[in-house]
Write an enzyme that holds these catalytic residues in place. Sequence first.
Site, PDB file in Angstrom:
ATOM      1  N   SER A   1       9.145  26.419  -2.060  1.00 40.50           N
ATOM      2  CA  SER A   1       9.574  25.999  -3.395  1.00 40.50           C
ATOM      3  C   SER A   1      10.392  24.711  -3.379  1.00 40.50           C
ATOM      4  O   SER A   1      10.932  24.308  -4.400  1.00 40.50           O
ATOM      5  CB  SER A   1      10.400  27.115  -4.053  1.00 40.50           C
ATOM      6  OG  SER A   1      11.580  27.338  -3.320  1.00 40.50           O
TER       7      SER A   1
ATOM      8  N   LYS B   1      16.617  32.166  -9.487  1.00 39.65           N
ATOM      9  CA  LYS B   1      16.946  30.744  -9.304  1.00 39.65           C
ATOM     10  C   LYS B   1      17.670  30.184 -10.529  1.00 39.65           C
ATOM     11  O   LYS B   1      18.608  29.390 -10.413  1.00 39.65           O
ATOM     12  CB  LYS B   1      15.656  29.956  -9.059  1.00 39.65           C
ATOM     13  CG  LYS B   1      15.032  30.249  -7.703  1.00 39.65           C
ATOM     14  CD  LYS B   1      13.694  29.568  -7.548  1.00 39.65           C
ATOM     15  CE  LYS B   1      13.078  29.851  -6.171  1.00 39.65           C
ATOM     16  NZ  LYS B   1      11.759  29.247  -6.012  1.00 39.65           N
TER      17      LYS B   1
ATOM     18  N   PRO C   1      18.443  41.831  -4.740  1.00 44.23           N
ATOM     19  CA  PRO C   1      19.479  41.502  -3.749  1.00 44.23           C
ATOM     20  C   PRO C   1      20.494  42.631  -3.590  1.00 44.23           C
ATOM     21  O   PRO C   1      20.539  43.550  -4.420  1.00 44.23           O
ATOM     22  CB  PRO C   1      20.143  40.243  -4.340  1.00 44.23           C
ATOM     23  CG  PRO C   1      19.755  40.214  -5.764  1.00 44.23           C
ATOM     24  CD  PRO C   1      18.478  40.962  -5.919  1.00 44.23           C
TER      25      PRO C   1
ATOM     26  N   GLY D   1      22.856  47.586  -7.559  1.00 42.82           N
ATOM     27  CA  GLY D   1      22.856  48.972  -8.021  1.00 42.82           C
ATOM     28  C   GLY D   1      21.539  49.695  -7.863  1.00 42.82           C
ATOM     29  O   GLY D   1      21.219  50.590  -8.647  1.00 42.82           O
ATOM     30  N   LYS D   2      20.759  49.347  -6.822  1.00 42.46           N
ATOM     31  CA  LYS D   2      19.445  49.996  -6.647  1.00 42.46           C
ATOM     32  C   LYS D   2      19.610  51.465  -6.259  1.00 42.46           C
ATOM     33  O   LYS D   2      18.978  52.347  -6.837  1.00 42.46           O
ATOM     34  CB  LYS D   2      18.641  49.249  -5.566  1.00 42.46           C
ATOM     35  CG  LYS D   2      18.349  47.794  -5.891  1.00 42.46           C
ATOM     36  CD  LYS D   2      17.464  47.141  -4.865  1.00 42.46           C
ATOM     37  CE  LYS D   2      18.086  47.020  -3.490  1.00 42.46           C
ATOM     38  NZ  LYS D   2      19.283  46.168  -3.451  1.00 42.46           N
TER      39      LYS D   2
ATOM     40  N   GLY E   1      23.799  44.896  -3.734  1.00 43.69           N
ATOM     41  CA  GLY E   1      24.903  45.033  -4.680  1.00 43.69           C
ATOM     42  C   GLY E   1      24.524  45.061  -6.136  1.00 43.69           C
ATOM     43  O   GLY E   1      25.399  45.015  -6.994  1.00 43.69           O
TER      44      GLY E   1
END
EC number: 3.4.21.53
Length: 770
Positions: free
Chosen positions: A675, A718, A353, A357-358, A355
């Site tokens: 799911s 999740k 997701p 830090g990728k 933010g």
Amino acid sequence: MAQTREIPLLPLRGLLVYPSMVLHLDVGRKKSVQALEQVMMDDQKIFLSTQKEVAIEEPTEEEIYHMGTLVKVNQMLKLPNGTIRVLVEGLQRGKIQQFQEQEEYLEVKVDLIDERQNADSEEMALMRMLLQYFEQYINLSKKVTAETLASVQDIEEPGRLADVVSSHLPLKIKQKQEILETLDIKERLNKIIKILNNEKEVLGLEKKIGQRVKKSMEKTQKEYYLREQMKAIQKELGDKEGKAGEISTLKEKIEESQMPENVQKTALKELDRYEKMPQTSAESSVIRNYIEWLLNIPWFEETEDNLDINHAEDILNEDHYGLEKVKERVLEYLAVQQLTNSLKGPILCLVGPPGVGKTSLARSIARTLGRNFVRISLGGVRDEAEIRGHRRTYVGAMPGRLIQGMKKAGSVNPVFLLDEIDKMANDFRGDPASALLEVLDPEQNHTFSDHYIEEPYDLSKVMFVTTANNMATIPGPLLDRMELIQIAGYTEVEKLHIAKQYLVKKQTEAHGLTKGKVQIRDEAILEVVRRYTREAGVRNLERQIASLCRKAAKQIVSGEKKRVIITDKNIEDYLGKPKFRYGQAEVEDQIGTATGLAYTTAGGDTLSIEVSVSPGKGKLILTGKLGDVMKESAQAAFSYIRSRAAELNIEPDFSEKNDIHIHVPEGATPKDGPSAGITMATALISALTNRPVRKEVGMTGEITLRGRVLPIGGLKEKTLSAHRAGLEKIIYPEENLKDLDDIPESVKKDLTFVPVAHLDEVLKEALIGE
């Protein structure tokens, strides 16, 4: 026949005397003066020869030209400054055979050369041509008078004519010496004719420039005249020598550059085309740009990798908290590189997701390896030419972003970040994702082909790192070529550590604050994490910390406070009322409401599913902006309940007497994904049997018509969302048991995990009562 005699030598500086030439000389050197005094007592004859270098005071044998002229000293006059002025007359050529030992002056043994006086028919023709060219030269030049031409025309000896004309030409000493040494009279005449021809062309060009300038100037404008003259000179020389100089420079660069042989051949071939093309041509600039690109791209330049694993681990830990999987993968790469000393660059895909830090992690990998770092964003790219470049036939053609990035990197082994690879699009201009297949395939990318460069380029040493928020939107073939590393969101404890170690320090420095002026307590940071942000990453957390720093800075500057301490008690004064409720779990057990766990591009989230049953004709109503997959899950759950109505103590004809409404709150937000099957089934059964659902239970899993629970993805994300929401028990598919290893221990100890294989097991754990 040559005559030999011993005679004093007078070396000349910057001057040369021909036979039959009469001129004044100033003599000042001691040895030269003594030589003159000696000859004046003898037969007044002395041998003159020119020095090779003007600056030498006492020349040696090697520093004097051996061919010179025997002269007669007709007059000698002592000047007040100590020098002697002499009038000499050239008699005949001579060649020095030997230098004699003599201390007071230089003495040489000379072979005197007699020249023929009569001319044959060919020499007569050459003499006429010489006189004709000399006349044209005099007409153009202002340095030679017309009287000189008249005196020259009377000379009948071809050798003497050549010498006299040569003495009137503005030649360098080396050229004059060359003529002096040319004993063959025809050859001497030819040389002077050639020189006259060149001089005539130069003078003609000067006259042309002068006329052009004269036409374009006003008599009173001296400055304007000078500028125009300069323009005219540039115009005459610039078109030829300006471009010639540029081509010479480019050729030198190409030959000195470290290019593959085939690329160098192409560059030289294009340079040859460029040279033959007029500068005004549109294609001229295209070829010039192409050559510049070939010169600027790195072909073999390489940075040295830092393969120290301990140093690498320290840097990764210094830059990022957590993210163990990625750090381990980088260290593995370094270990293998150290052992093999050659490894094709891996293609890592960091999926997670926003933010988390990728992008900064890719920068840290480059810093760890000691490589250059280059980043391009692929978000919104829909044109294949962005990747592969344009063909040079198009106006404004450029190489693709890959080659541009390599030029920026300046080495063949950078860390190359392809950001937002999941956000590429395609349309009639091509499919950029398909163009990336060649780039990201280690078996193909050593001969990457860019449409602009046209020569194969080696990308095999590049370490490609890609980032994506959503794996589902990356095309399958592209995904297959990458090594996926999932980066889930952070736990509360991890966010607290990240804020303390990185974010608070970064923002206080950015806002000009020091530790002594502002202090943000741990409990305040935890409050921000719980009640002011709801995200998988830490981007919004950093924004809130920045907001705290701004408000603290204002209080300090206005004099309201000298030191600001932010705690969980006063945080509302700075950030206002909490934006989120900590713990989204239901306050009490409810009938017809079940809590599901969802996985979105922003990380994990909890999903409340509500079911209401009312008298009707058997309609199944689905609301909440559900996608096709969730609608199918609801239909499957409904069909399963109808088939098992008797065993679940539900009236068999419930579907004919009642309308059932399934609603997923936050209706404006699109929701889809495989799911929510068991959550919908549980909420439906709860509503139909009046059995409450446990408030502390969250669940995830897909359902089949036989009641089997199928595995899902994103269990870690999740689980983190369930932990954030304050749930205590997680029901998950049995086949996802292996994914529990990825969940942090700090989260595991607060939750109970229940693996299930069938819906009966779900109902047993989730519903209250029999």
